[in-house]
Design an enzyme around this catalytic site. Structure first.
Site, mmCIF file in Angstrom:
data_model
loop_
_atom_site.group_PDB
_atom_site.id
_atom_site.type_symbol
_atom_site.label_atom_id
_atom_site.label_comp_id
_atom_site.label_asym_id
_atom_site.label_seq_id
_atom_site.Cartn_x
_atom_site.Cartn_y
_atom_site.Cartn_z
ATOM 1 N N ASN A 22 0.873 -1.181 0.000
ATOM 2 C CA ASN A 22 0.000 0.000 0.000
ATOM 3 C C ASN A 22 0.911 1.232 0.000
ATOM 4 O O ASN A 22 1.423 1.628 1.039
ATOM 5 C CB ASN A 22 -0.896 -0.036 1.254
ATOM 6 C CG ASN A 22 -1.743 1.215 1.380
ATOM 7 O OD1 ASN A 22 -1.846 2.013 0.442
ATOM 8 N ND2 ASN A 22 -2.354 1.400 2.548
ATOM 9 N N TRP A 23 1.088 1.792 -1.177
ATOM 10 C CA TRP A 23 2.035 2.921 -1.293
ATOM 11 C C TRP A 23 1.459 4.219 -0.748
ATOM 12 O O TRP A 23 2.174 5.216 -0.665
ATOM 13 C CB TRP A 23 2.425 3.124 -2.770
ATOM 14 C CG TRP A 23 3.323 2.067 -3.311
ATOM 15 C CD1 TRP A 23 3.825 0.990 -2.641
ATOM 16 C CD2 TRP A 23 3.847 1.976 -4.644
ATOM 17 N NE1 TRP A 23 4.615 0.231 -3.470
ATOM 18 C CE2 TRP A 23 4.636 0.824 -4.704
ATOM 19 C CE3 TRP A 23 3.707 2.759 -5.797
ATOM 20 C CZ2 TRP A 23 5.310 0.436 -5.868
ATOM 21 C CZ3 TRP A 23 4.361 2.374 -6.953
ATOM 22 C CH2 TRP A 23 5.162 1.218 -6.985
ATOM 23 N N LYS A 24 0.178 4.215 -0.445
ATOM 24 C CA LYS A 24 -0.487 5.444 0.031
ATOM 25 C C LYS A 24 -0.199 6.583 -0.950
ATOM 26 O O LYS A 24 -0.125 6.341 -2.158
ATOM 27 C CB LYS A 24 -0.055 5.760 1.467
ATOM 28 C CG LYS A 24 -0.224 4.541 2.379
ATOM 29 C CD LYS A 24 -0.045 4.822 3.832
ATOM 30 C CE LYS A 24 -0.235 3.532 4.607
ATOM 31 N NZ LYS A 24 -0.205 3.691 6.039
ATOM 32 N N HIS A 109 -9.669 1.419 5.365
ATOM 33 C CA HIS A 109 -8.379 1.752 5.970
ATOM 34 C C HIS A 109 -8.582 2.855 7.002
ATOM 35 O O HIS A 109 -9.352 3.785 6.782
ATOM 36 C CB HIS A 109 -7.385 2.199 4.882
ATOM 37 C CG HIS A 109 -5.983 2.234 5.404
ATOM 38 N ND1 HIS A 109 -5.532 3.239 6.220
ATOM 39 C CD2 HIS A 109 -4.935 1.376 5.241
ATOM 40 C CE1 HIS A 109 -4.269 2.991 6.545
ATOM 41 N NE2 HIS A 109 -3.887 1.868 5.967
ATOM 42 N N GLU A 111 -6.877 5.326 7.784
ATOM 43 C CA GLU A 111 -6.597 6.687 7.308
ATOM 44 C C GLU A 111 -7.819 7.263 6.589
ATOM 45 O O GLU A 111 -8.088 8.459 6.668
ATOM 46 C CB GLU A 111 -5.352 6.685 6.397
ATOM 47 C CG GLU A 111 -4.085 6.559 7.239
ATOM 48 C CD GLU A 111 -2.908 5.934 6.531
ATOM 49 O OE1 GLU A 111 -2.906 5.856 5.293
ATOM 50 O OE2 GLU A 111 -1.965 5.507 7.240
ATOM 51 N N GLU A 181 -5.518 -4.445 11.116
ATOM 52 C CA GLU A 181 -4.527 -3.381 11.283
ATOM 53 C C GLU A 181 -4.831 -2.573 12.542
ATOM 54 O O GLU A 181 -5.690 -1.681 12.524
ATOM 55 C CB GLU A 181 -4.572 -2.420 10.090
ATOM 56 C CG GLU A 181 -4.207 -3.064 8.772
ATOM 57 C CD GLU A 181 -3.615 -2.036 7.807
ATOM 58 O OE1 GLU A 181 -2.487 -2.235 7.369
ATOM 59 O OE2 GLU A 181 -4.285 -1.026 7.533
ATOM 60 N N GLY A 187 2.268 2.893 10.734
ATOM 61 C CA GLY A 187 3.223 3.974 10.499
ATOM 62 C C GLY A 187 3.956 4.461 11.742
ATOM 63 O O GLY A 187 4.579 5.519 11.725
HETATM 64 P P1 PGA Z 1 2.653 0.766 7.694
HETATM 65 O O1 PGA Z 1 1.214 0.924 7.047
HETATM 66 O O2 PGA Z 1 3.225 -0.524 7.191
HETATM 67 O O3 PGA Z 1 3.418 1.968 7.218
HETATM 68 O O4 PGA Z 1 2.470 0.740 9.176
HETATM 69 C C1 PGA Z 1 0.340 -0.160 6.943
HETATM 70 C C2 PGA Z 1 -0.957 0.280 6.348
HETATM 71 O O5 PGA Z 1 -1.377 1.413 6.594
HETATM 72 O O6 PGA Z 1 -1.601 -0.451 5.593
#
Ligand code: PGA
Length: 267
Positions: A22-24, A109, A111, A181, A187
């Site tokens: 997941n490159w966001k 997600h 976010e 998650e 993060g």
């Molecule tokens: P992270 O993110 O590996 O940077 O903790 C995971 C995610 O948000 O899917």
């Protein structure tokens, strides 16, 4: 095609994992060229037993697809809208995602739940739409730090799963991916303890089994939250961790290749 691969995951004895990058909101044309050059080279020289999904920013989906369509990599989207077409400025249509080769769609997600105020109702609609298009949802669920502190994790997960069950019925999770998650682990460099993750994945699996035995055959439960190469083995050695959803470490090609190499060597 990907659904057939899914089924195979459970037919053969060897453990196979679904690894999603997941490159966001990261990457650019140069980075993609370098990343895919090294990743494709690695895949040519190493037989791969796992499924690898790349989820770049939507603007780069087609560029990535053009470079992976002949490889064993799959394309994932980080989002989808609930509308397929029409006057919805700036939105992403599931039909269009499918049209350009997307197979997996990340939804729920944290976010998006937090920063874009996506609630369970909207996530249910997205889940329904993804399934109707025969794409594979990667449904993210997880608790906050506070909820963990007050031992609410199972209750939170149940709620997040129940919204889907209530709307789509007992068979809702057939051929789907769930990504557990913990929000506090995303993060932050802090991962949940792999043994705890195993217990939580067992809980999720049992909860879904109570509704529909059949769903378990195809169900993939990924873990996500500050995973890097140094943690990959210990997490994937847990029997009910079927893959990883990786953010930060998935943008660096060396680190990501290390991760898929480690995953490939776990039997
Ligand atoms: P992270 O993110 O590996 O940077 O903790 C995971 C995610 O948000 O899917």
């Amino acid at each position: 095609m990907n659904l057939q691969v899914h089924r195979k995951l459970y037919k053969e004895n060897m453990r196979k994992f679904l690894i999603t990058a997941n490159w966001k909101l990261n990457g650019n044309i140069e980075m993609i060229a370098i990343f895919l050059k090294f990743l494709n080279n690695y895949l040519i020289t190493h037989k791969q037993k796992n499924i690898i999904v790349l989820a770049p920013p939507v603007i780069y989906l087609d560029r990535v697809y053009q470079n992976i369509k002949h490889s064993r990599l799959f394309l994932g989207s980080q989002n989808v809208d609930v509308h397929l077409q029409g006057a919805f400025t700036g939105e992403i249509s599931g039909i269009m995602l499918k049209d350009i080769g997307v197979k997996y769609v990340i939804i729920g997600h944290s976010e998006r739940r937090i920063l874009h105020h996506e609630n369970n109702e909207l996530i249910v609609d997205k889940f329904r739409l993804i399934k109707s298009l025969k794409l594979v949802p990667i449904l993210c669920i997880g608790e906050t730090e506070k909820e963990k502190k007050y031992c609410q994790t199972e209750k939170i997960l149940e709620n997040q799963l129940n919204c889907i069950f209530n709307a789509l019925g007992k068979q809702a999770f057939r051929k789907t991916v769930i990504a557990y998650e913990p929000i506090w682990a995303i993060g932050t460099g802090l991962s949940e303890n792999p043994k705890n993750v195993q217990l939580i994945h067992e809980f999720i699996k049992n909860y879904i089994r109570e509704h529909d035995m059949e769903s378990i055959k195809d169900l993939i439960i990924q873990y996500g939250g500050s995973i890097d190469a140094s943690k990959t083995k210990i997490f994937l050695e847990q029997p009910d961790i079927n893959g990883l959803l990786i953010g930060g470490a998935s943008i660096k090609y060396r680190e990501f290749i290390k991760i898929i190499d480690i995953a490939n060597n776990i039997i």
